[in-house]
Design a protein around this motif. Structure first.
Motif: not given
Length: 106
Positions: A1-6
């Motif tokens: 999961m990307t940082r934006t997704g988190r």
């Protein structure tokens, strides 16, 4: 999961429930009323409408109030409202998740 997704997932979990959204709506309504009252009042101490915003955000807004700077108070109230909404959202999620657990463990 990307940082934006988190960040999106955390934001959804923190603020995407009826308790947190209701609290933020209440604080926003009190803030809009206080701002409108300040703009439309005949004299600066016409009412104590801003006290309601402070009272709604009180536990988390105390450090910003103690700072004594009027430049920190408005952003501090916004931060305090977001912190308290996240806490209310976490408590709501915890209470509703606990209610869905099966009784006999199956």
């Amino acid at each position: 999961m990307t940082r934006t997704g988190r960040v999106r997932a955390w934001t959804r979990h923190a603020y995407g429930n009826p308790v947190a959204l209701g609290y933020l709506g209440l604080v926003a309504a009190a803030g809009l009323f206080a701002a409108g009252d300040a703009l439309l009042a005949g004299h600066p101490d016409a009412s104590l409408s801003a006290v309601w915003v402070l009272a709604l955000t009180m536990p988390a807004s105390l450090p910003f109030l103690a700072a004594g700077s009027p430049w920190l108070l408005a952003p501090g109230l916004a931060v305090a409202a977001l912190v308290q909404a996240a806490v209310l959202g976490a408590v709501y999620r915890r209470l509703t998740r606990r209610g869905r657990r099966p009784v006999n463990g199956s």
